[in-house]
Design a protein around this motif. Structure first.
Motif, PDB file in Angstrom:
ATOM      1  N   PRO A  43       0.820  -1.217   0.000  1.00 29.35           N
ATOM      2  CA  PRO A  43       0.000   0.000   0.000  1.00 29.35           C
ATOM      3  C   PRO A  43       0.851   1.263   0.000  1.00 29.35           C
ATOM      4  O   PRO A  43       2.059   1.231   0.271  1.00 29.35           O
ATOM      5  CB  PRO A  43      -0.786  -0.127   1.301  1.00 29.35           C
ATOM      6  CG  PRO A  43       0.151  -0.879   2.210  1.00 29.35           C
ATOM      7  CD  PRO A  43       0.865  -1.868   1.326  1.00 29.35           C
ATOM      8  N   VAL A  44       0.193   2.375  -0.273  1.00 25.52           N
ATOM      9  CA  VAL A  44       0.823   3.689  -0.117  1.00 25.52           C
ATOM     10  C   VAL A  44       0.831   4.082   1.355  1.00 25.52           C
ATOM     11  O   VAL A  44       1.835   4.558   1.887  1.00 25.52           O
ATOM     12  CB  VAL A  44       0.100   4.742  -0.976  1.00 25.52           C
ATOM     13  CG1 VAL A  44       0.672   6.139  -0.717  1.00 25.52           C
ATOM     14  CG2 VAL A  44       0.187   4.386  -2.455  1.00 25.52           C
ATOM     15  N   ASP A  45      -0.299   3.879   2.015  1.00 22.92           N
ATOM     16  CA  ASP A  45      -0.418   4.143   3.449  1.00 22.92           C
ATOM     17  C   ASP A  45       0.248   2.998   4.214  1.00 22.92           C
ATOM     18  O   ASP A  45      -0.219   1.855   4.129  1.00 22.92           O
ATOM     19  CB  ASP A  45      -1.893   4.260   3.816  1.00 22.92           C
ATOM     20  CG  ASP A  45      -2.139   4.426   5.314  1.00 22.92           C
ATOM     21  OD1 ASP A  45      -1.147   4.518   6.082  1.00 22.92           O
ATOM     22  OD2 ASP A  45      -3.316   4.450   5.722  1.00 22.92           O
ATOM     23  N   PRO A  46       1.315   3.252   4.957  1.00 19.04           N
ATOM     24  CA  PRO A  46       2.001   2.150   5.646  1.00 19.04           C
ATOM     25  C   PRO A  46       1.141   1.440   6.686  1.00 19.04           C
ATOM     26  O   PRO A  46       1.465   0.318   7.087  1.00 19.04           O
ATOM     27  CB  PRO A  46       3.210   2.836   6.295  1.00 19.04           C
ATOM     28  CG  PRO A  46       2.869   4.288   6.341  1.00 19.04           C
ATOM     29  CD  PRO A  46       1.976   4.553   5.174  1.00 19.04           C
ATOM     30  N   SER A  47       0.047   2.070   7.113  1.00 22.64           N
ATOM     31  CA  SER A  47      -0.828   1.417   8.087  1.00 22.64           C
ATOM     32  C   SER A  47      -1.888   0.539   7.424  1.00 22.64           C
ATOM     33  O   SER A  47      -2.622  -0.174   8.112  1.00 22.64           O
ATOM     34  CB  SER A  47      -1.514   2.463   8.971  1.00 22.64           C
ATOM     35  OG  SER A  47      -2.416   3.252   8.223  1.00 22.64           O
ATOM     36  N   ALA A  48      -1.977   0.609   6.094  1.00 26.41           N
ATOM     37  CA  ALA A  48      -2.951  -0.210   5.373  1.00 26.41           C
ATOM     38  C   ALA A  48      -2.376  -1.597   5.126  1.00 26.41           C
ATOM     39  O   ALA A  48      -1.161  -1.766   4.979  1.00 26.41           O
ATOM     40  CB  ALA A  48      -3.322   0.447   4.053  1.00 26.41           C
ATOM     41  N   PRO A  49      -3.233  -2.616   5.069  1.00 23.16           N
ATOM     42  CA  PRO A  49      -2.723  -3.962   4.773  1.00 23.16           C
ATOM     43  C   PRO A  49      -2.341  -4.091   3.299  1.00 23.16           C
ATOM     44  O   PRO A  49      -2.835  -3.354   2.449  1.00 23.16           O
ATOM     45  CB  PRO A  49      -3.905  -4.875   5.117  1.00 23.16           C
ATOM     46  CG  PRO A  49      -5.112  -3.996   5.007  1.00 23.16           C
ATOM     47  CD  PRO A  49      -4.670  -2.611   5.361  1.00 23.16           C
ATOM     48  N   ALA A  50      -1.468  -5.040   3.027  1.00 24.57           N
ATOM     49  CA  ALA A  50      -1.110  -5.346   1.641  1.00 24.57           C
ATOM     50  C   ALA A  50      -2.267  -6.077   0.966  1.00 24.57           C
ATOM     51  O   ALA A  50      -3.123  -6.680   1.618  1.00 24.57           O
ATOM     52  CB  ALA A  50       0.154  -6.202   1.605  1.00 24.57           C
ATOM     53  N   ILE A  51      -2.286  -6.012  -0.353  1.00 26.91           N
ATOM     54  CA  ILE A  51      -3.175  -6.857  -1.149  1.00 26.91           C
ATOM     55  C   ILE A  51      -2.457  -8.182  -1.360  1.00 26.91           C
ATOM     56  O   ILE A  51      -1.359  -8.218  -1.930  1.00 26.91           O
ATOM     57  CB  ILE A  51      -3.493  -6.209  -2.509  1.00 26.91           C
ATOM     58  CG1 ILE A  51      -4.183  -4.866  -2.328  1.00 26.91           C
ATOM     59  CG2 ILE A  51      -4.354  -7.148  -3.361  1.00 26.91           C
ATOM     60  CD1 ILE A  51      -4.265  -4.044  -3.613  1.00 26.91           C
ATOM     61  N   LYS A  52      -3.046  -9.252  -0.901  1.00 23.15           N
ATOM     62  CA  LYS A  52      -2.452 -10.572  -1.106  1.00 23.15           C
ATOM     63  C   LYS A  52      -3.132 -11.232  -2.304  1.00 23.15           C
ATOM     64  O   LYS A  52      -4.362 -11.263  -2.386  1.00 23.15           O
ATOM     65  CB  LYS A  52      -2.596 -11.436   0.146  1.00 23.15           C
ATOM     66  CG  LYS A  52      -1.762 -10.912   1.317  1.00 23.15           C
ATOM     67  CD  LYS A  52      -1.717 -11.880   2.467  1.00 23.15           C
ATOM     68  CE  LYS A  52      -0.775 -11.373   3.562  1.00 23.15           C
ATOM     69  NZ  LYS A  52       0.633 -11.318   3.115  1.00 23.15           N
ATOM     70  N   MET A  53      -2.336 -11.718  -3.222  1.00 24.34           N
ATOM     71  CA  MET A  53      -2.874 -12.287  -4.454  1.00 24.34           C
ATOM     72  C   MET A  53      -2.169 -13.600  -4.783  1.00 24.34           C
ATOM     73  O   MET A  53      -1.095 -13.909  -4.251  1.00 24.34           O
ATOM     74  CB  MET A  53      -2.701 -11.308  -5.614  1.00 24.34           C
ATOM     75  CG  MET A  53      -1.270 -10.862  -5.855  1.00 24.34           C
ATOM     76  SD  MET A  53      -0.999 -10.227  -7.524  1.00 24.34           S
ATOM     77  CE  MET A  53      -1.048 -11.751  -8.481  1.00 24.34           C
ATOM     78  N   ARG A  54      -2.817 -14.370  -5.646  1.00 26.06           N
ATOM     79  CA  ARG A  54      -2.213 -15.596  -6.166  1.00 26.06           C
ATOM     80  C   ARG A  54      -2.493 -15.679  -7.662  1.00 26.06           C
ATOM     81  O   ARG A  54      -3.490 -15.152  -8.152  1.00 26.06           O
ATOM     82  CB  ARG A  54      -2.774 -16.847  -5.481  1.00 26.06           C
ATOM     83  CG  ARG A  54      -2.394 -16.996  -4.027  1.00 26.06           C
ATOM     84  CD  ARG A  54      -2.694 -18.401  -3.506  1.00 26.06           C
ATOM     85  NE  ARG A  54      -2.556 -18.441  -2.044  1.00 26.06           N
ATOM     86  CZ  ARG A  54      -3.564 -18.561  -1.203  1.00 26.06           C
ATOM     87  NH1 ARG A  54      -4.794 -18.667  -1.655  1.00 26.06           N
ATOM     88  NH2 ARG A  54      -3.341 -18.581   0.100  1.00 26.06           N
ATOM     89  N   ALA A  55      -1.604 -16.379  -8.346  1.00 26.23           N
ATOM     90  CA  ALA A  55      -1.800 -16.659  -9.766  1.00 26.23           C
ATOM     91  C   ALA A  55      -1.411 -18.104 -10.027  1.00 26.23           C
ATOM     92  O   ALA A  55      -0.412 -18.601  -9.475  1.00 26.23           O
ATOM     93  CB  ALA A  55      -0.963 -15.719 -10.634  1.00 26.23           C
TER      94      ALA A  55
END
Length: 503
Positions: A43-55
């Motif tokens: 994220p841009v906001d360090p307090s926001a969680p990451a987007i977790k993805m799979r392919a």
């Protein structure tokens, strides 16, 4: 591997592949070998969680890619071996067709017992936009295509999206916001006006929490059976399916207990009748919100919804504070929204918020409507880019009203015109089908919409006389373009050839 921030068209701080492993799985009866990638988009906001993805990148790739949408509040990554919504049991799922498949958790990780009912991420603005506005969709799309290019050395020839419920809303979001990103979209039972539905659910939560107003499971079954008995044969055959919901006119007052007081499971009290009517009647709020929406059309409980799946509908117990896990899914969804999206106070009693008179919360509701109601009906950019859209809904959906999808489709036709709309869009209402074939619906829909979409997007051949299968009862029906519905003519009532689409 690092995923550079510039490959994503929306702001991030880049990403990173976190895992990669060769998998061998039996999918749709086939042994498929594929590389399973896990990645985080930061994220841009360090307090926001990451987007977790799979392919999932299969050997013998067919040069196509499929992105899957989520459900409820998301919070988990959909299985990459899954089928499209209402997909058939006798055709291979996308990965078995050698699609590269990918999906994400939409930017937050659930910690709830029912993952799709954890709204706590709504306390963070970036996480909220990733989910509700759909920002995570484009970030995941861009990162996944970057990884596909690195793996295979080329871009996909076609990229498709499929999803139901929240995923159906996400399908419409990608068509609305990024018209060139996907060649085709399957949108099933889409919760496109997410905030508007929430307001209706909040209104119902207050009504159903009143003393004596909640109809328990026995009364729900009584209502369901009574509606079926009244309207089942109106389409020409008695088969426990109401094919023309708009032709079904049922007055719940015929079930009224003598004197209006609760007299047991074989009748409805006056408060219960008022609650049932409120659920099936449009809810109009007496104030303006920024999205421009003015009402939610109500749920089809008086037009043949399967009341035997109470988790999606009423639930088995009345709403309370805190909301019981035995209350309906939508009522629990409302509570999470009030606590984390609206008030951002986890201790707030959601039953204290009056959706008709929200008081100091009106400005916040109006702001959230611009994020959650994805109601842009100008799909001309998507059509000009060659995109094709197949939209599906079950006429007995307990959780997302098919009337709402009818409304969206009619708005598109009203703006673009009937023929320009039909050139790129089809909408099918499936009689008897409920939300995601949950439980034991009257008609468990199965249709190979993916092959239909491929023929349309890749060869210019639109769907022609499609047939939907009831996967639980080995019967078929014509899949009628809305507002058409299947009327019985003559012959075997389990065969689609015995029906004709009519209006």
């Amino acid at each position: 591997m690092t995923i550079p921030a510039p490959v994503m068209s929306l702001p991030t701080t880049g990403g990173r592949v976190t895992s990669a492993s060769v998998m061998t799985s039996v999918v749709s009866g086939q042994t498929i070998e594929y590389c399973l990638l896990g990645a985080d988009i930061f994220p841009v906001d360090p307090s926001a969680p990451a987007i977790k993805m799979r392919a999932a990148l299969p050997h013998g790739w067919n040069r196509k890619a499929m992105m899957f949408g989520g459900g409820g509040y998301n919070g988990t990554i959909p299985a990459l071996t899954m089928n499209v919504p209402f997909g058939p049991a006798d055709q291979p799922v996308p990965l078995a067709r050698r699609y590269a498949t990918f999906a994400s958790d939409s930017g937050h990780q659930s910690s709830a017992a029912v993952p799709s009912l954890d709204g706590s991420f709504g306390m963070n603005d970036e996480a909220l936009k990733n989910f509700a506005a759909g920002d995570a969709l484009k970030k995941t799309h861009d990162a996944s295509l970057f990884l596909i290019r690195r793996a295979y050395g080329k871009n996909p020839s076609e990229v498709y999206f499929s999803g139901g419920s929240t995923g159906g809303r996400e399908a419409l979001v990608v068509a609305q916001r990024w018209p060139q990103a996907f060649d085709g979209v399957i949108s099933a039972y889409p919760a496109w006006n997410n905030l508007s539905e929430g307001l209706h659910l909040g209104y119902l939560a207050q009504i159903l929490s009143r003393p004596g107003a909640f109809p328990g499971p026995a009364k729900q079954t009584l209502l369901y059976d009574s509606v079926i008995n009244a309207c089942d044969g109106l389409d020409g055959v008695k088969d426990k399916v109401i094919s023309n919901p708009r032709g079904c006119h049922f007055d719940p007052h015929v079930l009224r207990c003598m004197g209006g007081a609760d007299a047991g499971p074989n009748c409805l009290s006056d408060p219960q009748i008022r609650a049932v009517i409120a659920m099936s009647t449009p809810f109009r709020w007496p104030y303006r919100i920024a999205s421009g929406e003015t009402e939610y059309p109500g749920f089809p409980f008086l037009s043949g919804a399967d009341m035997r799946t109470p988790f999606l509908g009423f639930g088995t117990t009345a709403p309370a504070n805190p909301m019981p896990v035995t209350s309906g899914y939508g009522l629990q969804y409302w509570e999470q929204w009030v606590k984390y999206f609206l008030t951002r106070d986890p201790g707030y009693n959601s039953l204290d918020l009056d959706a008709r008179q929200p008081g100091k919360w009106l400005d916040r509701i109006s702001h959230l409507s611009t994020i959650q109601d994805r109601n842009n009906v100008d799909l001309r950019p998507f059509a000009r880019a060659g995109g094709k859209l197949i939209m599906l809904h079950g006429a007995a959906d307990e959780l997302v009203s098919h009337r709402s999808t009818n409304d969206y489709y009619q708005r598109v036709r009203g703006m673009l015109g009937p023929e320009p709309t039909r050139a790129f869009m089809r909408y099918y209402l499936v009689p008897g089908a409920n939300h995601a074939n949950f439980g034991t619906p009257a008609f468990a829909a199965g249709w190979d919409s993916l092959s239909a979409l491929e023929r349309w997007a890749e060869r210019g051949q639109p769907p022609r006389n499609p047939i939907v299968v009831d996967v639980n009862h080995n019967r078929t029906r014509p899949l009628c373009e809305y507002p058409g519905w299947p009327r019985y003519r003559a012959g075997d009532p389990d065969s689609a050839s015995s029906f004709v689409c009519t209006r």
